[in-house]
Enzyme design. Structure first.
Site, PDB file in Angstrom:
ATOM      1  N   HIS A 143      23.443  58.235  35.821  1.00 57.24           N
ATOM      2  CA  HIS A 143      23.390  59.673  35.526  1.00 57.24           C
ATOM      3  C   HIS A 143      23.162  60.464  36.817  1.00 57.24           C
ATOM      4  CE1 HIS A 143      23.684  58.781  31.357  1.00 57.24           C
ATOM      5  NE2 HIS A 143      22.460  58.316  31.212  1.00 57.24           N
ATOM      6  N   ASP A 189      32.331  60.600  31.208  1.00 55.67           N
ATOM      7  CA  ASP A 189      31.804  59.397  30.539  1.00 55.67           C
ATOM      8  C   ASP A 189      31.824  58.205  31.483  1.00 55.67           C
ATOM      9  OD1 ASP A 189      30.702  58.019  28.429  1.00 55.67           O
ATOM     10  OD2 ASP A 189      32.634  57.553  27.491  1.00 55.67           O
ATOM     11  N   GLY A 190      30.879  57.273  31.257  1.00 60.82           N
ATOM     12  CA  GLY A 190      30.871  56.026  32.023  1.00 60.82           C
ATOM     13  C   GLY A 190      29.693  55.868  32.982  1.00 60.82           C
ATOM     14  N   ARG A 219      39.190  62.807  30.366  1.00 62.41           N
ATOM     15  CA  ARG A 219      38.051  61.974  29.977  1.00 62.41           C
ATOM     16  C   ARG A 219      38.037  60.758  30.874  1.00 62.41           C
ATOM     17  NH1 ARG A 219      35.127  60.596  24.405  1.00 62.41           N
ATOM     18  NH2 ARG A 219      33.623  59.113  25.236  1.00 62.41           N
ATOM     19  N   GLU A 237      25.484  64.513  19.419  1.00 61.26           N
ATOM     20  CA  GLU A 237      25.238  63.147  18.939  1.00 61.26           C
ATOM     21  C   GLU A 237      24.406  62.327  19.930  1.00 61.26           C
ATOM     22  OE1 GLU A 237      28.327  64.673  18.720  1.00 61.26           O
ATOM     23  OE2 GLU A 237      27.908  65.091  16.614  1.00 61.26           O
ATOM     24  N   LEU A 241      34.917  80.984  40.136  1.00 58.25           N
ATOM     25  CA  LEU A 241      35.100  79.917  39.137  1.00 58.25           C
ATOM     26  C   LEU A 241      34.033  80.120  38.070  1.00 58.25           C
ATOM     27  CD1 LEU A 241      36.211  76.872  38.423  1.00 58.25           C
ATOM     28  CD2 LEU A 241      34.110  76.160  39.529  1.00 58.25           C
TER      29      LEU A 241
HETATM   30  C1  IPE Z   1      30.619  61.952  25.183  1.00 58.76           C
HETATM   31  O1  IPE Z   1      30.239  60.716  25.691  1.00 58.76           O
HETATM   32  C2  IPE Z   1      29.579  62.976  25.479  1.00 58.76           C
HETATM   33  C3  IPE Z   1      29.334  63.258  26.886  1.00 58.76           C
HETATM   34  C4  IPE Z   1      29.982  62.802  27.926  1.00 58.76           C
HETATM   35  C5  IPE Z   1      28.276  64.189  27.114  1.00 58.76           C
HETATM   36  P1  IPE Z   1      29.594  59.605  24.779  1.00 58.76           P
HETATM   37  O2  IPE Z   1      29.390  58.415  25.646  1.00 58.76           O
HETATM   38  O3  IPE Z   1      28.394  60.143  24.084  1.00 58.76           O
HETATM   39  O4  IPE Z   1      30.745  59.346  23.694  1.00 58.76           O
HETATM   40  P2  IPE Z   1      30.951  58.188  22.651  1.00 58.76           P
HETATM   41  O5  IPE Z   1      29.678  58.021  21.908  1.00 58.76           O
HETATM   42  O6  IPE Z   1      31.286  56.935  23.420  1.00 58.76           O
HETATM   43  O7  IPE Z   1      32.088  58.625  21.798  1.00 58.76           O
HETATM   44  C1  IPE Z   2      28.106  59.893  30.036  1.00 59.76           C
HETATM   45  O1  IPE Z   2      27.883  58.569  30.390  1.00 59.76           O
HETATM   46  C2  IPE Z   2      26.856  60.732  30.133  1.00 59.76           C
HETATM   47  C3  IPE Z   2      26.306  61.151  28.844  1.00 59.76           C
HETATM   48  C4  IPE Z   2      26.820  60.912  27.671  1.00 59.76           C
HETATM   49  C5  IPE Z   2      25.074  61.913  28.905  1.00 59.76           C
HETATM   50  P1  IPE Z   2      27.315  57.530  29.357  1.00 59.76           P
HETATM   51  O2  IPE Z   2      25.820  57.533  29.440  1.00 59.76           O
HETATM   52  O3  IPE Z   2      27.877  57.747  28.006  1.00 59.76           O
HETATM   53  O4  IPE Z   2      27.866  56.176  29.977  1.00 59.76           O
HETATM   54  P2  IPE Z   2      28.450  54.926  29.185  1.00 59.76           P
HETATM   55  O5  IPE Z   2      29.511  55.420  28.264  1.00 59.76           O
HETATM   56  O6  IPE Z   2      27.299  54.298  28.455  1.00 59.76           O
HETATM   57  O7  IPE Z   2      28.981  54.037  30.275  1.00 59.76           O
HETATM   58 MG    MG Z   3      29.522  57.051  27.018  1.00 58.03          MG
END
Ligand code: IPE
Ligand code: IPE
Ligand code: MG
Length: 251
Positions: free
Chosen positions: A42, A25-26, A190, A72, A136
């Site tokens: 991404h 995430d992020g 995470r 989601e 792996l």
């Molecule tokens: C969780 O990240 C899903 C993935 C990393 C693929 P999100 O960014 O979608 O999660 P929420 O919505 O902040 O919980």
């Molecule tokens: C995780 O990063 C990738 C996916 C959920 C596909 P995000 O796109 O959720 O990045 P933030 O949370 O908005 O920074």
């Molecule tokens: Mg996110």
């Protein structure tokens, strides 16, 4: 090979986690900090995936499971969903052969039925092509949701063992979960600072050690992985027992 729950026996002495599961995430925030479009985050995230896979191979991790797209995430703006699908497609095209060269078995979990045909073909070919590899197992969770997984497992259990359903024990469901080929994750990571599961592997994380870091996923690398593993190695996994029991079993 089918693994049964790893939460029943006295855990082995502390060692490198066999199975690491990561919510990457992020990416969006990484891009925003640099005034770049989210897609730049991404793209950079794919590089972090490469680095992490390499680092896991080098450390003898046997299973790496990456949450790439949740059930989601369809709620995001259509153009971001479409960009993520394009990136997934291109990454499959470019990376699967390299995985094979490095002895990596590739698997996808999630409801892929809504993905475009080309993506589904690349997944099927990639899984088939790498099925014999043993160094792996890299699992990508795509259109995955933990609740979906439990529901699909229940549907398949009912379909194949209608009589077993009435008094069924949790173990009866396990062969039908989408990661029945892997032991449960030892370590969950995470990135991105949020401390939640976001519908990732709900069933399988029952006794997993959880690790959260504020690092944004595009900044994650081998050193960050080592920090997570170091934290993991300092923990005592008791699975409901007392510390004394665990120590005694280890002798
Ligand atoms: C969780 O990240 C899903 C993935 C990393 C693929 P999100 O960014 O979608 O999660 P929420 O919505 O902040 O919980
Ligand atoms: C995780 O990063 C990738 C996916 C959920 C596909 P995000 O796109 O959720 O990045 P933030 O949370 O908005 O920074
Ligand atoms: Mg996110």
């Amino acid at each position: 090979m089918l693994f049964t729950s790893s939460t029943r026996d006295i855990p082995a002495a502390r060692q490198v986690p066999r199975h690491i599961a990561i919510i990457m995430d992020g990416n969006g925030r990484w891009a925003k900090q640099r005034r770049l479009p989210r897609v730049a985050g991404h793209r950079k995230g794919v590089e972090a995936v490469r680095a992490t896979v390499r680092a896991c191979v080098a450390r003898g991790v046997e299973y790496l499971t990456l949450f790439a797209f949740s059930s989601e995430n369809w709620r995001r703006p259509a153009d971001e969903v479409s960009i993520l699908m394009q990136l997934f497609l291109r990454t499959l095209e470019q990376e699967v052969a390299k995985l094979d060269e490095n002895g990596i078995r590739f698997r996808v979990i999630g409801d892929t039925s809504h993905f475009e045909t080309r993506i589904r073909e690349l997944i099927a070919a990639g899984e088939k092509h790498t099925a014999h590899n043993e160094r792996l197992t890299l699992t990508v969770a795509a259109n995955y949701g933990g609740r979906w997984d439990i529901a699909q497992a229940a549907r398949r259990l009912i379909a194949s063992e209608p009589d077993a359903v009435r008094d069924f024990a949790p173990e009866a469901l396990e062969p039908y979960l989408s990661m029945a080929y892997a032991p449960e994750p030892d370590l969950f990571i995470r990135t991105g600072g949020e401390q939640r599961i976001s519908n990732f592997l709900l069933w399988q994380l029952a006794y997993t050690e959880l690790y959260f870091t504020d690092l944004l996923w595009p900044d994650f690398d081998a050193a960050a992985l080592d920090e997570a593993i170091t934290s993991y190695l300092q923990r005592e996994r008791r699975f409901g027992r007392t510390s004394e029991q665990v120590q005694a079993a280890r002798g």
